[in-house]
Design a protein around this motif. Structure first.
Motif, short mmCIF file in Angstrom:
data_model
loop_
_atom_site.label_atom_id
_atom_site.label_comp_id
_atom_site.label_asym_id
_atom_site.label_seq_id
_atom_site.Cartn_x
_atom_site.Cartn_y
_atom_site.Cartn_z
N GLU A 222 41.24 71.82 17.22
CA GLU A 222 40.24 73.19 17.29
C GLU A 222 39.99 73.82 19.06
O GLU A 222 39.52 74.62 18.85
CB GLU A 222 39.48 72.54 16.46
CG GLU A 222 38.27 72.08 16.81
CD GLU A 222 38.51 70.29 17.07
OE1 GLU A 222 37.69 69.44 17.78
OE2 GLU A 222 39.46 69.84 16.92
N LEU A 223 40.05 72.23 20.03
CA LEU A 223 40.13 72.90 21.10
C LEU A 223 41.25 73.54 21.57
O LEU A 223 40.72 74.55 23.04
CB LEU A 223 39.70 71.70 22.39
CG LEU A 223 38.44 71.02 21.55
CD1 LEU A 223 38.14 69.75 22.65
CD2 LEU A 223 37.11 71.54 21.36
N ARG A 224 41.65 73.75 21.11
CA ARG A 224 43.54 74.74 22.10
C ARG A 224 43.06 76.48 22.39
O ARG A 224 42.90 76.70 22.85
CB ARG A 224 43.88 74.86 20.87
CG ARG A 224 45.28 75.00 21.41
CD ARG A 224 45.54 74.91 23.52
NE ARG A 224 46.75 75.33 23.46
CZ ARG A 224 46.72 76.99 24.26
NH1 ARG A 224 45.39 77.17 24.49
NH2 ARG A 224 47.93 77.65 24.67
N GLU A 225 42.51 77.37 21.55
CA GLU A 225 41.80 78.30 21.45
C GLU A 225 40.79 78.60 23.07
O GLU A 225 40.92 79.67 22.97
CB GLU A 225 41.03 79.12 20.98
CG GLU A 225 41.70 78.57 18.98
CD GLU A 225 40.82 79.67 18.01
OE1 GLU A 225 39.67 79.68 18.37
OE2 GLU A 225 41.38 79.76 16.95
N GLN A 226 39.88 76.57 23.87
CA GLN A 226 38.81 77.02 24.76
C GLN A 226 40.00 76.70 25.78
O GLN A 226 39.85 76.91 27.17
CB GLN A 226 37.74 76.46 24.59
CG GLN A 226 37.00 76.87 23.44
CD GLN A 226 37.17 76.72 21.92
OE1 GLN A 226 37.73 76.15 21.81
NE2 GLN A 226 36.92 78.49 21.50
N MET A 227 41.21 76.68 25.73
CA MET A 227 41.93 76.00 26.88
C MET A 227 42.40 76.75 27.54
O MET A 227 43.70 77.94 26.79
CB MET A 227 42.66 74.65 26.78
CG MET A 227 42.06 73.41 25.41
SD MET A 227 43.38 72.35 25.54
CE MET A 227 42.41 70.93 25.77
N GLU A 228 42.34 76.86 28.78
CA GLU A 228 43.60 77.88 29.52
C GLU A 228 44.25 76.90 30.88
O GLU A 228 44.01 75.77 31.32
CB GLU A 228 42.30 78.46 30.39
CG GLU A 228 41.86 79.83 29.73
CD GLU A 228 40.84 80.37 30.61
OE1 GLU A 228 40.71 80.49 31.62
OE2 GLU A 228 40.18 81.23 30.30
N LEU A 229 45.36 77.15 30.85
CA LEU A 229 46.22 76.60 31.82
C LEU A 229 46.56 76.98 33.33
O LEU A 229 46.87 79.03 33.13
CB LEU A 229 48.07 76.30 31.00
CG LEU A 229 48.96 75.45 32.02
CD1 LEU A 229 48.37 73.96 32.90
CD2 LEU A 229 50.10 75.59 31.69
N HIS A 230 46.00 77.32 34.10
CA HIS A 230 46.44 77.01 35.64
C HIS A 230 46.81 76.39 36.45
O HIS A 230 46.16 75.35 36.92
CB HIS A 230 44.64 77.42 36.53
CG HIS A 230 43.99 77.96 35.16
ND1 HIS A 230 43.92 79.98 35.62
CD2 HIS A 230 43.22 78.25 34.35
CE1 HIS A 230 43.66 80.70 34.81
NE2 HIS A 230 42.90 80.10 34.08
N GLU A 231 48.74 76.62 36.66
CA GLU A 231 49.46 76.22 38.25
C GLU A 231 49.12 76.19 39.34
O GLU A 231 49.24 77.70 39.20
CB GLU A 231 50.06 75.48 37.45
CG GLU A 231 50.42 74.82 35.62
CD GLU A 231 51.91 75.13 35.66
OE1 GLU A 231 52.68 73.60 36.30
OE2 GLU A 231 52.14 76.37 34.43
N PHE A 232 49.39 75.39 40.67
CA PHE A 232 49.62 76.42 41.34
C PHE A 232 50.62 75.54 42.23
O PHE A 232 50.94 74.52 41.49
CB PHE A 232 47.93 75.79 42.18
CG PHE A 232 46.96 76.51 41.77
CD1 PHE A 232 46.13 78.33 42.32
CD2 PHE A 232 45.83 75.62 40.76
CE1 PHE A 232 45.43 78.34 41.34
CE2 PHE A 232 45.12 76.99 40.18
CZ PHE A 232 44.54 77.83 40.52
N VAL A 233 50.29 75.58 43.87
CA VAL A 233 51.67 74.80 44.44
C VAL A 233 50.53 74.41 45.37
O VAL A 233 49.91 75.10 46.60
CB VAL A 233 52.56 75.32 44.66
CG1 VAL A 233 53.87 75.62 44.86
CG2 VAL A 233 53.62 76.97 43.55
#
Length: 238
Positions: free
Chosen positions: A28-39
């Motif tokens: 249920e936490l998936r909706e609150q998650m954001e993925l931020h990838e950097f280099v």
């Protein structure tokens, strides 16, 4: 509340499989998650600015970092700066670079929590505790490894851009059977972690691989790799 997941990849073409596992198993936490990838090589201030811009304005912000040998120095600077600017953000670390030699590391000292080993189910459990007002007092948490059949596969977390432009990873086994003396995992008795677990190539995985190879006309690389990165098998799709 907001849960941000981030890491510094060695290059843009690499897509973090580990963070996508966390997202796939968040429930249920998936909706609150954001993925931020950097280099790696990106300015510390630029990374921090982008992450702080996504913090929650009306609740707790949890920021999870995947820490590896190629990004530990830069991630240490990012964590230190975030804690200096916004100490209320809860920082959770995971990954091999903080799992086996965590004592005395500046990045570990700066963070709020560290998950050693597997994080598929332990990370969302920790997030639930923090968000529910019962944040644990201890910093270190040993990751719990359930049967692989109980872990959701992460391949639906690849975006259309990932499919078109990046190297995609499919986990073929988990653990390592070799027990090399030079490996970080040999610094303590962790024989239970070194038992290789093969992952069945289920219909779901096969369907994912099929979609990888047909959803874009661009050439891309699909790597079927053990999570410990031993003996990778590379398959090229057109």
């Amino acid at each position: 509340m907001t849960i941000l997941l981030s890491t510094l990849n060695a290059r843009y073409a690499h897509a973090s499989l580990g963070l996508r596992y966390l997202m796939a198993n968040a429930g249920e936490l998936r909706e609150q998650m954001e993925l931020h990838e950097f280099v790696i090589g990106t300015k510390t201030t630029e990374i921090v600015e982008k992450l702080l811009a996504r913090r929650s304005t009306d609740g707790i912000t949890i920021l999870g970092f995947g820490v590896y040998i190629w990004n530990v120095e830069e991630t240490t600077r990012v964590v230190a700066l975030i804690k200096r600017i916004a100490p209320e953000i809860v920082i959770v670390l995971g990954g091999p670079e903080v799992s086996y030699e965590s004592a005395g590391q500046p990045i570990v000292e700066a963070a709020d929590y560290v998950i050693t080993g597997w994080g598929d189910v332990t990370f969302p459990e920790l997030c639930r505790s923090i968000l529910g007002g019962s944040a644990p007092a201890q910093k270190m948490h040993a990751g719990r490894q359930p049967p692989m059949a109980e872990i959701a596969l992460p391949y639906n977390e690849y975006s259309a851009t990932d499919l078109a432009q990046r190297t995609l990873y499919v986990e073929a086994s988990r653990g390592c059977p070799f027990k090399w003396s030079r490996c970080m995992r040999a610094v303590r008795d962790c024989s239970s972690l070194l038992t290789a677990r093969s992952i069945s190539i289920s219909k779901a995985v096969c369907a994912s691989c099929s979609s990888f190879s047909t959803s874009s006309r661009r050439r891309r690389t699909i790597r079927c790799s053990p999570i410990s990165n031993w003996c990778p098998i590379t398959c090229r799709r057109r």
